[in-house]
Structure formats: structure tokens, C-alpha cells
Scaffold this active site. Structure first.
Site, PDB file in Angstrom:
ATOM      1  CE1 TYR A   1      16.162  -1.764  74.134  1.00 25.88           C
ATOM      2  CE2 TYR A   1      14.435  -1.250  72.560  1.00 25.88           C
ATOM      3  CZ  TYR A   1      14.823  -1.674  73.817  1.00 25.88           C
ATOM      4  OH  TYR A   1      13.873  -1.997  74.755  1.00 25.88           O
TER       5      TYR A   1
ATOM      6  CG  ASN B   1      18.885  -1.640  84.377  1.00 20.71           C
ATOM      7  OD1 ASN B   1      19.666  -1.705  85.315  1.00 20.71           O
ATOM      8  ND2 ASN B   1      18.173  -0.560  84.127  1.00 20.71           N
TER       9      ASN B   1
ATOM     10  CB  CYS C   1      16.324   0.081  81.225  1.00 21.86           C
ATOM     11  SG  CYS C   1      15.385  -0.544  82.619  1.00 21.86           S
ATOM     12  CG  HIS C   2      12.086   4.408  82.673  1.00 25.71           C
ATOM     13  ND1 HIS C   2      13.065   4.362  83.649  1.00 25.71           N
ATOM     14  CD2 HIS C   2      11.735   5.712  82.550  1.00 25.71           C
ATOM     15  CE1 HIS C   2      13.287   5.592  84.104  1.00 25.71           C
ATOM     16  NE2 HIS C   2      12.485   6.426  83.451  1.00 25.71           N
TER      17      HIS C   2
ATOM     18  CD  GLU D   1      11.770   9.967  83.625  1.00 25.46           C
ATOM     19  OE1 GLU D   1      12.188   9.995  82.458  1.00 25.46           O
ATOM     20  OE2 GLU D   1      12.310   9.305  84.529  1.00 25.46           O
TER      21      GLU D   1
END
Length: 162
Positions: A94, A117, A125-126, A152
Site C-alpha cells: 500500500y 476496486n 488489487c490482489h 501467478e
């Protein structure tokens, strides 16, 4: 005219909402719903549906869609735009996002905007985590955030923005 379609994913069903102007929302559903048959997907949602299927099939890392979110203050939209700079397989904090917005004191506001979001996964946002590397809140549930980050992971190169 706005429409909503459902996409089956490994994380449960997603609802995709949009109009001819663009995609306005992507969100997780807690209750099981049948996926929308391909033949019934309105033309204006077909590309978003195709790209999300490709993402979950490991064939797509970056979304290229027309967006038309129905919510968002100017600050929230700036935060959401900054999310697009956090590449596939990478994370940011953040504080990193606040610094990218040239407002390092806005960490809490960035967190709040991140939580609002409207386009889960598409605006990633993850990929936003705590400064200490911890998984922090996620509107879709921490189990989904953890899954997405692990999904990912094979291409994770560390670092911040790609």
C-alpha cells in the site's frame, strides 16, 4: 444497456457486468450459479469473458479492455490506475502505491480505495500486500488472494512494478 454474465473459475463464479461503454464490474459470487453459455453472452461482454478465461488458462497476463466503472472518486480512480502498474507475478505494498501517487501519507486511503476496486482480477488489487509481506484484506476473501498470488507465482521475479 448493462448486462451481467457469469464465468466459472477455479475460485468460484465471477459476475462480469458491463455495457457497450465498457466493463463496469468483476466480482466473486459466494453462491454457486451456472456459467452463462457462450451463445448468450452479449457482444459487449464477450471480450472480457474471453480474456478472463484466457487468464485462468494461463494464456493471458495483461488485460486490454474498455472500462466504464460506475463508482469511484478521483482518488480511488488514481489508485486503481496505479494497480495496473503492478505486473503479473509481482506485488507491491500500500505504501508503494501511495508513493507512486506522490502521497506517501495516504497509505490508509490507498488501502480503502483498493478494497473498493470494482474490477477484481482485471485491476489487480490482489497483488497489493502489507509492507512486511503479509497478506492483508481482500474483498474476495484472503483465500482467493492467496490462490491468485500462488497462481501467478511461476513467473514471479520479485520487486515492485514491472
Amino acid at each position: 444497456m448493462s448486462a451481467t454474465v457469469h464465468l466459472a473459475t477455479p475460485l468460484g463464479p465471477l459476475a462480469l457486468t458491463g455495457s457497450e461503454e465498457g466493463l463496469s464490474a468483476v466480482g466473486f459470487l459466494e453462491d454457486a450459479v451456472p456459467a452463462t453459455p457462450l451463445a448468450q453472452i452479449p457482444a459487449h461482454l464477450q471480450e472480457a469473458h474471453r480474456q478472463l478465461r484466457a487468464y485462468f488458462g494461463r494464456e493471458l497476463r495483461d488485460f486490454e479492455l474498455q472500462y466504464a466503472p460506475l463508482i469511484g472518486t478521483e482518488f480511488q480512480r488514481r489508485v486503481w490506475a496505479a494497480l495496473l502498474g503492478v505486473g503479473y507475478g509481482r506485488t507491491a505494498s500500500y505504501l508503494d502505491i501511495a508513493k507512486a501517487l506522490h502521497d506517501p501519507k495516504a497509505v490508509r486511503a490507498v488501502g480503502a480505495a483498493n478494497g473498493q476496486n470494482p474490477l477484481a482480477i482485471v485491476w489487480p488489487c490482489h497483488r497489493i500486500i502489507g509492507a512486511n509481506g503479509s497478506l492483508t484484506g481482500y474483498a474476495g476473501g484472503l483465500h482467493r488472494k492467496q490462490w491468485l498470488l500462488a497462481f501467478e507465482q511461476p513467473t514471479r521475479q520479485g520487486g515492485l512494478f514491472s
